[in-house]
Design an enzyme around this catalytic site. Sequence first.
Site, short mmCIF file in Angstrom:
data_model
loop_
_atom_site.label_atom_id
_atom_site.label_comp_id
_atom_site.label_asym_id
_atom_site.label_seq_id
_atom_site.Cartn_x
_atom_site.Cartn_y
_atom_site.Cartn_z
N ASP A 18 0.81 -1.23 0.00
CA ASP A 18 0.00 0.00 0.00
C ASP A 18 0.84 1.27 0.00
OD1 ASP A 18 -2.29 -1.65 0.29
OD2 ASP A 18 -1.95 -1.71 2.46
N LYS A 21 2.07 2.53 -5.09
CA LYS A 21 2.81 2.16 -6.30
C LYS A 21 2.00 2.39 -7.57
CE LYS A 21 3.19 -1.98 -4.53
NZ LYS A 21 2.82 -1.86 -3.13
N GLY A 45 -4.12 -4.22 -4.36
CA GLY A 45 -5.09 -3.23 -4.81
C GLY A 45 -4.39 -1.92 -5.07
N HIS A 46 -4.47 -1.46 -6.28
CA HIS A 46 -3.86 -0.18 -6.64
C HIS A 46 -4.97 0.81 -6.94
CE1 HIS A 46 0.07 -2.17 -8.22
NE2 HIS A 46 0.07 -1.99 -6.92
N GLN A 228 2.21 -5.67 -3.30
CA GLN A 228 2.62 -5.86 -1.90
C GLN A 228 3.92 -5.11 -1.61
OE1 GLN A 228 1.67 -9.10 -3.60
NE2 GLN A 228 -0.34 -8.45 -3.01
P1 IMP Z 1 -2.37 -12.74 1.69
O1 IMP Z 1 -1.41 -12.21 0.70
O2 IMP Z 1 -3.81 -12.49 1.34
O3 IMP Z 1 -2.10 -14.18 2.02
O4 IMP Z 1 -2.16 -11.94 3.07
C1 IMP Z 1 -0.98 -12.06 3.84
C2 IMP Z 1 -0.60 -10.74 4.46
O5 IMP Z 1 -0.19 -9.84 3.45
C3 IMP Z 1 -1.73 -10.04 5.22
O6 IMP Z 1 -1.16 -9.33 6.30
C4 IMP Z 1 -2.25 -9.06 4.20
O7 IMP Z 1 -2.90 -7.96 4.81
C5 IMP Z 1 -0.97 -8.65 3.52
N1 IMP Z 1 -1.18 -8.19 2.13
C6 IMP Z 1 -1.38 -8.95 1.03
N2 IMP Z 1 -1.52 -8.17 -0.06
C7 IMP Z 1 -1.38 -6.90 0.35
C8 IMP Z 1 -1.39 -5.64 -0.34
O8 IMP Z 1 -1.55 -5.53 -1.55
N3 IMP Z 1 -1.20 -4.55 0.44
C9 IMP Z 1 -1.00 -4.63 1.78
N4 IMP Z 1 -0.99 -5.79 2.45
C10 IMP Z 1 -1.16 -6.90 1.75
#
Ligand code: IMP
Length: 435
Positions: A18, A21, A45-46, A228
């Site tokens: 977040d 990007k 999510g962008h 991420q």
């Molecule tokens: P997962 O990727 O859904 O398995 O989540 C694992 C961890 O990564 C959790 O803490 C999510 O909140 C975090 N996470 C996954 N994708 C994002 C992102 O795009 N932005 C921020 N946190 C993310």
Amino acid sequence: MKGAAMSVVALIGAQWGDEGKGHLVDLLASKARLVVRYGGGNNAGHTVDNHLGTFKLHLIPSGIFDPATVNVIGSGVVISPEALLLEIAELKSRGVNTSKLFISERAHVVMPYHVILDKLQEQDRGDGKIGTTGRGIGPAYADKMSRTGIRMADLLHEETLLNRLRGVLEEKNRLLTKLYGVKAISLHETYLRYLNFGHQLAEHITDTHPIIQRALAKDIPILLEGAQGGLLDVDHGTYPYVTSSPPGAAGACQGAGIGPTRIDSVIGVYKAYTTRVGEGPFPTEIDGPDADALRQMGTPWAEVGTTTGRLRRVGWFDGVMARYAAQINGVDTVAITKLDVLDGIETIKICTGYKLHDTMLEFPPATTAVLEQVEPVYEEVSGWMTSTVDIRRFQDLPEAAQAYVARICQLVGARLGIISVGPKRDQIIMASEVF
Ligand code: IMP
């Protein structure tokens, strides 16, 4: 950096995701002719705010808004076909041309059992939950590594899809019914549904290797778009509170299929402070009025997750984590986003070190239990207490803001590249050339 012209740039999140990007990729895509999303899935999510409106992208590269740019969803991405089709439909309905979107045949498919298992596993974790996005990402990557995954190419071949699905569902259904006591998934229905997704996406699914290699051979500017952030890296992040892929520069090579020697520059994107969604250690986390100010509720910058709508945890800029992420990813250029969020904060803190009992630590500890015990050492700096949203040149920023930015770059150990001072495409200060 090699050569005169930089043609391959990786733009990666260098905190816990977040970092803003999408906003930068949207801008840089006008210089790149090829944008490759290389990892993660629709957990990302962008938010992109440009001349066409505000868009929330989860899987499609942010280069899609530029008609001249080719967009690739690379082999390292895990794709929910349903989510992708919705995204394509939404873009098309708002007049965005999606004909230059190419999806790697090698990318893995997020299947319905991945989503179900992601949620069941989270429930089972109880207090130790990770706070996943519930999009099936972990189980999809686990299957890829276990070699039981289904790939995008399989959706185009009836026989392969049926055979693979039959084998996988036998195991998954045993798990679902016997271990978790939930309903089995129908082979017939799933097969027909995913075959249909394949038909709908067929014009986009291809071998993306030639597209990327031809662009490299011709020195066409390529942007590798991260999702991420480095601190969520499965190997180097705050395990187990991480995502299941390598979101950094190494992941860019792996997920796009580009050798590390071909990358000319790595831009590390840092928010001017820090946020985190989901569980896990966060040494500089804060509560109270400063936290409320950082959250910017009710504004386009509000710290609410793009994918899950969860409120983000907020805290001060963490120089220890920032440098660590830069080291792992070879960050040579710093992009600082949301500087304007600090406009109204009188005294800003920057974490410059961690103290563990009586020892100063140079690097973040590897384990959660120890990381949770560190005490951040702060430097306090005066805020600038004036709006920066209309500033477009570094030298026009208030002196205190310039000093703050310089301090971040010093802590990270890389040159300044970009600063953003608002969500619009033009609210950007370019401090050095990127392509
Ligand atoms: P997962 O990727 O859904 O398995 O989540 C694992 C961890 O990564 C959790 O803490 C999510 O909140 C975090 N996470 C996954 N994708 C994002 C992102 O795009 N932005 C921020 N946190 C993310």
